[in-house]
Enzyme design. Structure first.
Site, short mmCIF file in Angstrom:
data_model
loop_
_atom_site.label_atom_id
_atom_site.label_comp_id
_atom_site.label_asym_id
_atom_site.label_seq_id
_atom_site.Cartn_x
_atom_site.Cartn_y
_atom_site.Cartn_z
N HIS A 10 38.65 43.99 26.08
CA HIS A 10 38.52 42.54 25.94
C HIS A 10 38.24 42.13 24.49
CE1 HIS A 10 37.83 43.00 30.29
NE2 HIS A 10 38.15 41.73 30.43
N GLU B 284 50.34 38.58 36.24
CA GLU B 284 50.97 38.38 34.93
C GLU B 284 52.43 38.82 34.90
OE1 GLU B 284 47.96 39.68 35.36
OE2 GLU B 284 46.54 38.59 34.09
C1 LIG Z 1 45.18 41.78 34.41
C2 LIG Z 1 44.03 40.88 34.25
N1 LIG Z 1 44.23 39.55 34.31
C3 LIG Z 1 43.20 38.71 34.18
C4 LIG Z 1 41.94 39.16 33.97
C5 LIG Z 1 40.79 38.20 33.78
N2 LIG Z 1 39.92 38.19 34.93
C6 LIG Z 1 38.79 38.92 34.96
S1 LIG Z 1 38.01 38.83 36.41
C7 LIG Z 1 39.18 37.78 37.02
C8 LIG Z 1 39.07 37.30 38.43
C9 LIG Z 1 39.15 38.42 39.34
O1 LIG Z 1 39.05 37.98 40.66
P1 LIG Z 1 38.86 39.04 41.80
O2 LIG Z 1 39.81 40.16 41.64
O3 LIG Z 1 38.90 38.30 43.07
O4 LIG Z 1 37.41 39.65 41.54
P2 LIG Z 1 36.01 38.90 41.40
O5 LIG Z 1 35.85 38.48 39.99
O6 LIG Z 1 36.01 37.76 42.36
O7 LIG Z 1 35.01 39.94 41.75
C10 LIG Z 1 40.17 37.53 36.09
C11 LIG Z 1 41.31 36.64 36.29
C12 LIG Z 1 41.76 40.56 33.88
N3 LIG Z 1 40.56 41.10 33.65
N4 LIG Z 1 42.81 41.38 34.04
#
Ligand SMILES: Cc1ncc(C[n+]2csc(CCOP(=O)(O)OP(=O)(O)O)c2C)c(N)n1
Lengths: 328, 342
Positions: free
Chosen positions: B137, B68
């Site tokens: 959230h 972001e």
């Molecule tokens: C700063 C932030 N941006 C976006 C999100 C929304 N979000 C939650 S999980 C996720 C994907 C995360 O991917 P990864 O770090 O690879 O973990 P996984 O879900 O695959 O375990 C996103 C974009 C968030 N929680 N925090």
């Protein structure tokens, strides 16, 4: 450093516990959510990120940790919490929003805190990395034992916090290990389309620390590499970065239709489910018997069943308790 | 709303209305592009970019890494260089990882440049709770964004306003924060406020930024709200009607600029004011609205009341969260309190 038979069985036990736990949560989560799927309904409301498939990341690392070691985890925390020894009854009650939960229902599944074993997790990507570095600093300043492990997903390696904390940990030579669970997807966005390099372990070079990539989602190789990195941290030699190839066998969260996955990917992942693979290893290398298997299946399931019973039977907090614990 | 003369109903969710407005602007203005997490093939976690990727392709509808700080800053830079980015922050709660680009750059660059630099960014972001997504959230943060000068802030309560405000936001030469409430989005999995799904004309139109709407006329009480608060206000007004109380309901629609005049006009007529906000109570919208009335010395028949989220992090468990959230009953209780102060 190879795991002993006992350590292997410990890892397998916690993989089984975690998987069965998620399978139970998955079923209970759907209670009250049909015919119309509405997150607010049922005994487990809110978002639910299951860890099915990622158990090796939890057990291979946590097998080396003691209660005093610090772990920060993510929005997908159950497997790591279980391997770190978080109180399963109270964690489950928290996920159900009960008064007997770890935070009395205030946090839920993305905010599990168990200070008794120095575990916490949170919902914003890469958020746990700073606190892990800080805890490692605190141990160093206080001259106390203990290392910190920050778990993140591969998507988090593109956050500013990732790069800042790696640099800081290296500059201050802190006892911290950064563990990336690479399940190839951040919600619907693939690692490939979002990350400038194929493997994040290479990023360790930019921060002058050892970087390891572990293919195969195999608890045994994770155990070996993590053991080395954790030892290094315990000896005061500074941080390490480990990326583990793993697999998300569930959706991003419950309710995810997973339309973004290429055809056949999911089936291929199930072919490489780490749990049957670990069982096979035990049978081949450790003469794991059917009797041992049956005993372990039943003890792990009994433990989870008891936790779920505890959670279900616990009372909800009084609504006004919402006002408490903002300050202490 | 101008729905009185409509013959054929074309009901859309806020999600669809937002996507339609963006698509229409993208068709007529090459400079408009979209970026954010999961806004591409997935169509946005909350559905508000659905269809855009198929129509406009990966060049103009860009899935970003989870970075972001980078893409929010990039939105500022692209906007100042002649583009018109529509950028998504998936949940407003995530502002913490990119607020510098938002309030120190997006909000201030035009001023720093003596008006010579424009920053036409639309930052769309989801708000609100009620479905047990806990304290990272579920926030609204209306006050946080509206407090800082230099950004316009809009927050629709229905699909008609959502489309018109989105169109106006994209055409505006200033940064506009577009806050959409998850429970109003029309995504079944978040529950759905049916009253947010209304007729939306197919053709492009603007709802002016900075104009509140009187969504229900009344003479005894003014209820002011935004997003979910408007729906709570309308429900309370229908209940109060049964008690012989005529409540006027105002949908602020914009927080910056804030249409104080519409509120003041209404309270001049009714003499009673309740402000509803799902954001934290202190230092927020409720206090600002009440102060705007009080400092103008409008004659009041009772002390103004507010119904807002208490000053606590948003709890996960339903009994606590539902207890803390504003609702119609709390508005009615606030009215009774005005009439019979205990
Ligand atoms: C700063 C932030 N941006 C976006 C999100 C929304 N979000 C939650 S999980 C996720 C994907 C995360 O991917 P990864 O770090 O690879 O973990 P996984 O879900 O695959 O375990 C996103 C974009 C968030 N929680 N925090």
């Amino acid at each position: 450093m190879k795991p002993s038979r006992e350590q292997k069985v410990w890892m397998y036990e916690h993989m089984l516990t975690s998987r069965y736990f998620e399978e139970c949560i998955e079923k209970i989560y759907m209670e009250g959510k049909s015919p119309a799927f509405n997150m607010a309904k049922g005994p487990i409301p809110g978002e639910m990120h299951l860890s099915n498939g990622q158990e090796p990341c939890a057990v291979g690392v946590c097998a080396h940790l003691k209660p005093e070691d610090i772990v920060t985890s993510t929005h997908r925390p159950h497997h790591v919490a279980i391997a770190k020894g978080v109180d399963l009854d109270r964690m489950t009650a928290e996920i159900f929003g009960k008064k007997s939960g770890l935070s009395g229902g205030r946090g839920g599944h993305m905010h599990i805190f168990d200070p008794a074993v120095n575990f916490s997790c949170s919902g914003i990507i890469a958020q746990g990395m700073g606190p892990a570095v800080g805890a490692a600093l605190s141990r160093k300043l206080q001259g106390l034992e203990g290392v910190a492990v920050a778990y993140i997903g591969e998507g988090a390696a593109n956050q500013g916090a990732f790069h800042e904390t790696l640099n800081l940990a290296a500059v201050w030579k802190l006892p911290v290990i950064f563990v990336i669970e690479d399940n190839a997807w951040g919600i619907s966005v693939s690692k490939q389309t979002s990350t400038a390099i194929e493997r994040n372990d290479r990023r360790a070079a930019a921060y002058n620390m050892p970087g390891h990539y572990i293919p195969g989602n195999n608890p045994l190789s994770i155990f070996e590499v993590a053991g080395e990195a954790i030892n290094r941290a315990r000896l005061g030699e500074g941080p390490s970065l480990i990326e583990i190839e793993t697999a998300r066998l569930a959706g991003h969260f419950m309710g995810d239709a997973e339309g973004y996955r290429p055809e056949g990917e999911k089936e291929a992942l199930f072919q490489r489910d780490p749990i049957p693979a670990m069982k096979q290893h035990l049978e081949e290398a450790e003469s794991w018997s059917d009797a041992e298997e049956a005993a372990l299946q039943s003890s792990t399931q009994a433990r989870v069943d008891a936790a779920i019973r505890f959670a279900r039977e616990s009372a909800y907090p009084a609504p006004e308790e919402a006002m408490e614990k903002v300050f202490v | 709303m101008t729905v009185a003369t409509i013959k054929k109903e074309r009901k859309l969710t806020i999600a669809r209305a937002m996507a339609e407005a963006i698509a229409q602007e993208m068709r007529t203005d090459e400079r408009v592009f979209v970026m954010g997490e999961d806004v591409g093939p997935l169509g946005g976690v909350f559905g508000n970019t659905r269809g855009l990727f198929d129509e406009f392709g990966a060049e103009r509808v860009r899935d970003t890494p989870i970075s972001e700080t980078a893409f929010m800053g990039a939105a500022v830079g692209a906007a100042s260089d002649g583009m018109r980015p529509v950028v998504e922050l998936m949940f407003v709660d995530f502002f913490g990882v990119c607020f510098d680009a938002i309030y120190n750059l997006m909000a201030k660059n035009t001023y720093f440049a003596g008006g010579e630099v424009q920053v036409p960014v639309v930052l769309m972001t989801s708000t609100g709770g009620g479905y047990s997504d806990a304290g990272q959230h579920s926030q609204c943060l209306h006050g946080t964004f509206a407090h800082l000068p230099g950004m316009k802030v809009v927050a629709p309560s229905n699909a008609y306003d959502a489309k018109g405000l989105m169109t106006a936001a994209i055409r505006d030469n200033n940064p506009v924060i577009f806050m959409f409430h998850k429970a109003l989005q029309g995504m079944g999995w978040l529950g759905t406020e049916k009253d947010a799904i209304v007729h939306v004309p197919e053709e492009s139109y603007e709802v002016p930024i900075g104009k509140a709407a009187v969504v229900r006329e009344g003479s005894d009480l003014t209820i002011v709200g935004l997003t979910s608060g408007v729906h709570h206000g309308l429900k309370a007004a229908r209940e109060l009607e049964k008690q012989g109380v005529s409540a006027e309901v105002i949908d602020l629609r914009s927080l910056v600029p804030l249409d104080r005049e519409t509120v003041i006009e209404s309270v001049r007529k009714t003499g009673r004011l309740i402000v509803v906000d799902e954001d934290y109570q202190s230092y927020g919208v409720t206090g600002e609205i009440i102060c705007s009335v009080v400092e103008r010395n409008i004659p009041l028949k009772a002390a103004p009341q507010r119904v807002a989220f208490p000053d606590i992090p948003i709890p996960f468990t339903p009994p606590m969260e539902q207890w803390a959230l504003p609702n119609a009953d709390k508005i009615i209780a606030a009215f009774n309190q005005m009439e019979n102060p205990s």
